[in-house]
Design an enzyme around this catalytic site. Structure first.
Site, PDB file in Angstrom:
ATOM      1  N   SER A 689      31.731  43.378  42.144  1.00 25.87           N
ATOM      2  CA  SER A 689      31.862  41.929  42.126  1.00 25.87           C
ATOM      3  C   SER A 689      32.220  41.462  40.706  1.00 25.87           C
ATOM      4  O   SER A 689      33.240  41.885  40.164  1.00 25.87           O
ATOM      5  CB  SER A 689      30.566  41.282  42.627  1.00 25.87           C
ATOM      6  OG  SER A 689      30.752  39.919  42.875  1.00 25.87           O
ATOM      7  N   ASP A 780      34.769  41.368  53.525  1.00 31.41           N
ATOM      8  CA  ASP A 780      34.235  40.619  52.383  1.00 31.41           C
ATOM      9  C   ASP A 780      34.864  39.228  52.319  1.00 31.41           C
ATOM     10  O   ASP A 780      36.082  39.099  52.194  1.00 31.41           O
ATOM     11  CB  ASP A 780      34.540  41.404  51.097  1.00 31.41           C
ATOM     12  CG  ASP A 780      33.880  40.809  49.866  1.00 31.41           C
ATOM     13  OD1 ASP A 780      33.251  39.740  49.975  1.00 31.41           O
ATOM     14  OD2 ASP A 780      34.003  41.417  48.788  1.00 31.41           O
ATOM     15  N   HIS A 812      30.497  41.969  51.374  1.00 34.42           N
ATOM     16  CA  HIS A 812      30.564  42.067  49.915  1.00 34.42           C
ATOM     17  C   HIS A 812      29.635  43.122  49.334  1.00 34.42           C
ATOM     18  O   HIS A 812      30.003  43.833  48.408  1.00 34.42           O
ATOM     19  CB  HIS A 812      30.249  40.696  49.311  1.00 34.42           C
ATOM     20  CG  HIS A 812      30.509  40.602  47.846  1.00 34.42           C
ATOM     21  ND1 HIS A 812      31.756  40.851  47.290  1.00 34.42           N
ATOM     22  CD2 HIS A 812      29.695  40.289  46.808  1.00 34.42           C
ATOM     23  CE1 HIS A 812      31.699  40.687  45.981  1.00 34.42           C
ATOM     24  NE2 HIS A 812      30.456  40.355  45.662  1.00 34.42           N
TER      25      HIS A 812
END
Length: 836
Positions: A689, A780, A812
């Site tokens: 991320s 995601d 995610h």
């Protein structure tokens, strides 16, 4: 773009194509490694290598040696002969780490004698074959024999809760609620268990409500005081959709099913983004566990998403009330998972009455009309996790007002309370009292602020005014006691411990907790206060022998060779820091072998958390412990902007992503190199991320520093992400700073897109050299897969070694057991390949 093979290459391709059986058998005869199933990778053997071996005098295809043609399988996709052995060895070890259980929740109830206590632990363990997590219940009896010892007598075996979405004991421990949500349109199943058997079972159809929320955010399940009614949060019932047939639209509700019609789609319903895709609006319901009757709570606006419900204190002869958290979207529902910057408030509403209650209560007001919903926290932009004091005199709650007001997705929390009226009748003019304010910048060793993700269902000591909770304190998680009357905050977990501590439940005035570190498997601890009469009394912590965190001898042996420390890293250029908190040192957790290698240093993996407003804690992580155990040192960096270090340090990052955070990581790396802990030639970097954003920035801005990189769902191109993510406001706030909250729009200008690109890792892609592996979740919504795929394709275009593994059903976090396993197995093998 592909190139045309020359005649020599074409000849070798034809050789293999025309003789596929002996090609397969030949490969297996020359490279006899055990087969490892790995369907998400790709396997290639250089044709030149195959041709040279086939020309050897002793070459004999297995088909000519009498073996059955085509009976041997090919090597798995993506695994060449030089790495298959590494996959085999690492996968066996990773499996041993993966099998270690985790405690999800715990409850303790006093026995009838009032001397001993009954404990109930909810445990989970990865089930790789089923690609799910097994859920168990383990019970035990606690007897505190003296101030120096406590005895836990565990049940001989845990009990698996197959298909259970959540379990919630009643306050007394006499009953157990089990919820089983179906994965299709079937009814939700609610079970009430007694001490020895199933007492009630109810099936709630979709026409009443959908799945019950058990996600830890909207989740709210609360027993009333006399344990007859349960309030909970579930999806609203499915909306009626239009029906079409041979003659077009069919009038009526269209509930009948026939072969000559079909259900239309109806209006698209907006959801709360990542992990909530396809979930309907959370609404509030109550169930009478004697009759099984379910009622929706009336009076709540349809636009309000509800969660975290609790029962208000009971007042004799008056209606019962519920307190819940409500989120009201502004222009649209933005992603809410991990995002505390969504405005929310506490509301009070009258609970529906059932016939059994009406017959036994003489209600004072006698009214049957719906009472209005009351907003209890109009003067504050955020209020969640409500808890009533044991005597019902006040209501406490957390607030993320600094996050809502600044736009940062997470920040320093504050704690507040409301005096609850004795008659139970509340108004929107109640006074909100600050208990723990937001801490801007703390001196070394002092309380840095509240970073608490949730409360226990019953967090109170017997005095009725002291809460026990867990909070980040720098790179550690600690246990705090908070006196909500005096506002005194004390750290009760050991001050000299660099391990992380997490409270599980309370046993009267004693605390059951878990302690762990990057090199220590979690242990159950039992804490009690020494000499309560003393003002500065300390807590003593006893070790509890537990079967929960059992691990193999090999795992324990490998971990015993490791050590860790928490490093203070001075900020390199404090002149860029506008606040006192931003000038203070940040931290990094350094994990290393206790013995130094004769030939130099172990390779170093720099580990970067996401967020960016999150924190890597000094607790046990199975994937990171696995990487440590296969020969890597770890540098886990909590760059400025992380939680746990005060609000000024956190707010120094928005507007400076891609520069301040990158420089902090490079400073941390130089710090361990200069201290003689790492070699500059053996450094890799890993992040997901925003940690992936940092990773791809680092390999672009410092291309000669890293031997290899690994990213999980990385942010690579903000200009692409802003139009596809469920949190476009995040792109604005982190790129522009506090100004970003004001200028956020769903239609970025050309100038804004240009600025997003300039702040993105893709703007440095021409300089990248490090071989990079991408682990991407196809579902995601937070950082859509297009971000990682675009960047990986651009690297390939420039000749950089790239490997991409796509997990088709993951979001995610890439948290499904098989996906998480494959991710870290491939990371370990990838780093071994490029950083020996």
């Amino acid at each position: 773009m592909t190139s045309t093979p020359n005649a020599h290459q074409m000849g070798r391709v034809l050789l293999c194509s025309a003789n596929s059986n002996w090609c397969v058998n030949f490969l297996r005869s020359r490279f006899p490694s055990p087969y490892l199933s790995h369907p998400l990778s790709s396997f290639t053997l250089p044709l030149r290598r195959l041709h040279s071996l086939s020309m050897k005098k002793n070459f004999k295809p297995l088909a000519m040696e009498g073996s059955k043609a085509g009976s041997v399988k090919e090597l798995p996709l993506g695994i060449d002969v030089t790495t298959e052995e590494e996959y085999t060895l690492q996968s066996k070890l990773l499996k041993e780490f993966t099998s270690i259980s985790s405690i999800d929740k715990a409850w303790i109830f006093k026995s009838d004698s009032g001397i001993n206590s009954q404990a109930l632990f909810s445990i989970s363990q990865a089930n790789l074959l089923a690609n799910k997590r097994r859920k168990f219940i383990l019970s035990g009896q606690i007897s505190k024999e003296s101030n120096a010892s406590v005895n836990f007598q565990w049940a001989p075996f845990p009990v698996e809760m197959t298909g259970a979405s959540i379990i919630v004991p009643s306050p007394s421990g006499a009953k157990l609620l089990v919820v089983r949500n179906s994965e299709n349109e079937s009814p939700s199943q609610i079970e009430i268990w007694g001490p020895s058997q199933l007492e009630k079972e109810f099936h709630v159809p979709q026409s009443i409500h959908g799945s019950i929320y058990t996600d830890g955010w909207f989740e709210g399940i609360s027993w009333n005081h006399n344990e007859t009614i349960i309030a909970y949060v579930a999806e609203e019932p499915s909306p009626t959709k239009p029906t079409f047939g041979n003659l077009g639209y069919k009038k009526g509700d269209g509930t009948d099913k026939d072969m000559n019609s079909w259900k239309g789609q109806g209006d698209w319903e907006e959801d709360w983004g990542e992990t909530y895709a396809g979930k309907r609006q959370p609404a509030l319901f109550v169930i009478d566990i004697n009759s099984g009757e379910v009622r929706a709570v009336k009076g709540i606006e349809k636009s309000l998403s509800v969660g975290q419900v609790v029962w208000a204190p009971s007042v004799e002869g008056s209606h019962r009330y519920l307190v819940f958290v409500g989120w009201s979207p502004d222009k649209r529902k933005l992603g809410i998972k991990y995002c505390y910057n969504r405005s929310c408030a506490l509301y009070s509403v009258r609970a529906p009455s059932f016939e059994s209650e009406a017959n036994t209560h003489d209600l004072k007001d006698g009214s049957t009309e719906d009472m209005p919903v009351v907003n209890l926290t109009q003067s504050i932009s955020s209020a969640f996790f409500p808890r009533f004091s044991p005597d019902g005199k006040f209501l406490v709650f957390l607030s993320a007002k600094s996050s809502v007001d600044s736009g940062a997705h997470s920040s320093t929390n504050s704690l507040h309370k409301i005096e609850w009226p004795l008659d139970g009748k509340v108004s929107s003019s109640v006074k909100i009292v600050d208990v723990i304010p937001v801490v801007l910048s703390a001196e070394d060793g002092f309380f840095p602020g509240l970073y608490c993700s949730s409360f226990l269902s019953n967090p109170w000591l017997s005095d009725g005014r002291t809460m026990i909770l867990s909070s980040a304190w720098g790179s550690r998680q600690v246990i705090l006691s908070v006196n909500v009357l005096s506002a005194e905050v004390l750290r009760i977990s050991p001050v000299d411990s660099d391990s992380s501590w997490n409270v599980l439940t309370l046993d009267g005035d004693n605390v059951v907790a878990v302690s762990s570190s990057p090199v220590d498997i979690p242990e159950v601890k039992y804490g009690y206060l020494v000499d309560k009469a003393t003002k500065n009394a300390v807590w003593n912590w006893l070790n509890v022998s537990s079967p929960i965190f059992r691990s193999s001898e090999k795992v324990r042996s490998l971990l015993s060779t490791l050590q860790f420390s928490i490093l203070k890293i001075p900020v390199k250029d404090v002149s860029d820091s506008r606040t006192k908190g931003a000038k203070k040192p940040f931290e990094a957790i350094f994990v290393s072998s206790k013995t130094k290698r004769n030939d130099g240093f172990d390779p170093l993996i720099v580990v970067l958390h996401g967020g960016p407003h999150s924190v890597s804690l000094s607790s046990f992580s199975k994937p990171l412990a696995f990487l440590s155990s296969i020969g890597y040192n770890l540098l886990i960096v909590n760059y400025r902007g992380s939680l746990g270090f005060g609000e000024e340090a956190l707010q120094s990052l928005p507007g400076k992503v891609g520069s301040q955070d990158v420089n902090d990581v490079l400073t941390a790396i130089d710090h361990v190199i200069e201290a003689g802990h790492a070699s500059p030639s053996k450094i890799t970097v890993l992040g997901g991320s925003h940690g992936g954003f940092l990773t791809t920035h680092l390999i672009g801005q410092a291309p000669d520093k890293f031997a290899a990189a690994a990213v999980r769902n990385p942010v690579c191109n903000l200009a692409l992400m802003v139009g596809t993510t469920d949190i476009p406001d995040w792109c604005y706030v982190e790129t522009y700073g506090s100004e970003g909250k004001k200028i956020f729009t769903e239609a970025p200008s050309a100038e804004q897109l240009t600025f997003f690109h300039s702040k993105s890792p893709i703007s440095h892609i021409s300089k990248v050299k490090a071989p990079t592996i991408f682990l991407l979740g196809a579902q995601d919504l937070r950082v859509p897969v297009s971000n990682g795929l675009q960047y990986s394709r651009a690297l390939k275009e420039r000749g950089v070694d790239v490997k991409v593994i796509l997990f088709p059903n993951d979001v995610h976090g890439i948290e499904r057991p098989q996906s998480d396993f494959e991710s870290f197995l491939n990371i370990g093998v990838w780093f071994k390949k490029y950083c020996k």
